[in-house]
Every structure is written in C-alpha cells, then in structure tokens.
Design a protein around this motif. Structure first.
Motif: not given
Length: 356
Positions: A191-193, A197-202
């Motif tokens: 989940x952290x990984x 990813x979603x933080x970089x590509x929301x």
C-alpha cells in the motif's frame, strides 16, 4: 445504413470475450462470411486467440484493422437494442459496428482499387493485442498505412498512450495481530508503494495528457483479521504519453525506484506509445475524406493504448478512425447509427484518393 445494421446486430449477439475461445472464433467466422469468397485469407493463432488477414494479393498499400473481441458484460448486453438512431449493446461502439463497415468497404473496393489492400481481423485487442495484431506483425505482416476502426466520431487519432501492466509484490512475516511489532505487514508495504506512485502521478481531476496509474486490485492470501499478512500483491495499469521519459525507458528500474525497498516489481505486459505523422499524405487524405462527408476530421490523441503501436514500432504509420457513439465498456454502450454511412463513405473516398 440499414444494410450495415443487420450484420452488426448479429455480431453483437456473439459473446466474444477473452474467456470464450469458441465465441472468438465464431465472431471471426461471422465477419469472414460477410466478406465472402474470392480473397486470399491468412489465418493465425497465438495462445488460443485466432486472427486473420484478408487481402486482395500483394503488399497491402492500406490495412483496415478491426478487433472483434469485447470486454465482459451482462447477458442482456449481448442482445442489440435499437432506440431511434442509437444501437445499444456490448461492442456496438467498441468496435463491432466499425468492423462491419470495414469488412463491407474491403469487400466492395478491394477488387476494384489500383493497389492491394488488406482487412486485418483480430480477437484479443481488449486484453492487450499481443496475440492478434502484435502476433501478425511479429510474423512479418506489414502495410503502407493502417486504419484502425476504433471509435473516434470520424476524427483522426495520430497519437495514443503506452501501457504497462504491473504487479507489485511484497513478502513479510506473519504474527498475531495483537502484537504487530513481532511481524512485518506485507500489505502495508504494498500500500505504501502504491501511495508513492499515486503521489507522483495523482489521478487527474479532468482530462490531462499525462501519466496515469490505475490501482486495479490489492490482495493478500491472509484470511484472518487477527493475523499480520505475510504476503501482498497490487495490480496496476499505467498509461503514459510518448513525452514521459520514465515509463518509456527502463520501466522496472523506474518503478523500483518509486516503490521503494521490499517491493518486487514485475512488468507483465508493456506496449509503447503510438504516434503517426499528422502531416503525412495518408493522414491529410483521410482528414479530407472526413470533411467530404460533413465532418471536421480533427486530429485527436487517445489515452487508451491501441494496436497501432505494433506498427508504429516498425515505422509504419497507423491511425484510429471510427464512427461515433459512447459508453464503451459501460452498461449503456451504443453506436450512433447516423455516423455509419458517413464513416463508410469517408473510407471509400479515402481509398479512392490515396496515392497508390
């Protein structure tokens, strides 16, 4: 238009999903029957997915490409329903009605054109295209220019995103949930990984030509609430434009750098972005053909990956050019029947005017 509706209705009635190989073959046979005899037919099969290349002989100046597979749907979606100028059903828009038009145009024009053309029929586009168009291209199939009949409302799509199907896996150590410090929660690691990813590509709030990450599934074999999970997996679908260097380079290394330690990265499938020269003679001719039937013939970019990428990788220009409609992959998918005759006529004009 009416002559195109009946075979489209028949084709929509075939449940040609990836898990029904017999129905994939039936859909292929249906379109081959529509084309009829008198043409050279090369049949292919890869991992249970049948396909065919129908040609008028010789190296094809133009290839018309259609996929006959569809995503799963409810049983009622496989009975076409007409409401005025709209025809509803699974695959009506994506892309069985377009396949009927392409097959009809090929049948009627191939014997009369001053150059060879081909009709490429595949049954795996919805699951990646690797065993249909991809397999045929790997076997040496080429053409001068490719028209893919995916939906576009008679616009010309010269660019589409690349695709990565990715699995992130983590292993941990099981423990009693009352003493989580004694274990290593693999589910949290995954989940952290995913969150990195979603933080970089929301997820964009509106349409944007950028990399997107879809979290399709996160799972663990753990079956008890009072146990720390020792394994976890996430399935991701990543789409990226040609301008994004990260996904387009060393994808596993790029993903490992973002995911962080303790996460195994497996790229299960990869497809490069697709690009065709918008100023090529063929694209210009196709746009003019769309204009001749009352459409703008505008240039578009598509966020979804398309089979054109297999040709683009070999220096062959491919575009998407299809009829209008909406709701593909949804419960209310439909094709706008008013676009079928203009689509047919634009393809006919294009094939008559393109230089041999």
């Amino acid at each position: 238009m009416e002559s195109l509706v009946a075979p489209a209705v028949e084709l929509i009635g075939i449940r040609s999903t990836a898990d029904r190989p017999a129905e994939l073959g039936r859909a292929l046979g249906c379109v081959l029957d529509l084309v009829g005899p008198g043409f050279e037919v090369r049949r292919f099969e890869s991992r249970g997915k049948p396909s065919a290349l129908v040609s008028s002989g010789g190296f094809p100046r133009i290839i018309l490409n259609a996929h006959l597979d569809v995503v799963p749907g409810t049983p009622d979606q496989f009975t076409a329903r007409r409401e005025g100028d709209l025809l509803y059903g699974r695959g009506a828009h994506d892309m069985k009605c377009a396949a009927v038009v392409l097959a009809t145009v090929f049948r009627d024009l191939a014997p009369r054109l001053p150059y060879p053309i081909a009709l490429q029929l595949v049954t795996d586009e919805e699951v990646g295209g690797f065993d249909g168009t991809g397999h045929q291209v790997a076997q040496g199939v080429r053409g001068g220019f490719v028209v893919i009949g995916e939906q576009s409302n008679l616009c010309v799509v010269t660019e589409s995103k690349g695709i990565l199907r990715v699995r992130l896996t983590a292993s941990g150590r099981t423990a009693h949930a009352a003493y989580p410090w004694l274990g290593e929660n693999a589910l949290l690691t995954v989940v952290e990984a995913v969150n990195r990813l979603l933080s970089r590509y929301p997820v964009p709030v509106a349409e944007e030509w950028t990399t997107t990450v879809n979290v399709a599934r996160i799972e663990t074999s753990n079956a008890a609430a009072n146990v720390v999970p020792a394994d976890a997996t996430a399935w991701l679908d990543i789409r990226y434009p040609p301008s994004e260097a990260g996904p387009g380079g060393d994808a596993p290394a790029w993903l490992r750098e973002i995911a962080g330690p303790g996460v195994e990265v497996e790229v299960e499938a990869a497809g490069a972005p697709h690009h065709a020269d918008p100023l090529s003679a063929e694209v210009v001719a196709l746009r003019r053909a769309a204009e001749s039937v009352g459409y703008e013939g505008a240039l578009l970019r598509k966020h979804g990956a398309a089979d054109g990428r297999f040709y683009s990788a070999h220096g062959v220009d491919a575009v998407i050019f299809g009829p209008g409609g909406d709701g593909q992959h949804g419960p209310h998918e439909y094709v706008d029947l008013r676009t079928l005759q203009p689509y047919h006529d634009a393809l006919t004009t294009f094939l008559h005017t393109v230089h041999p």
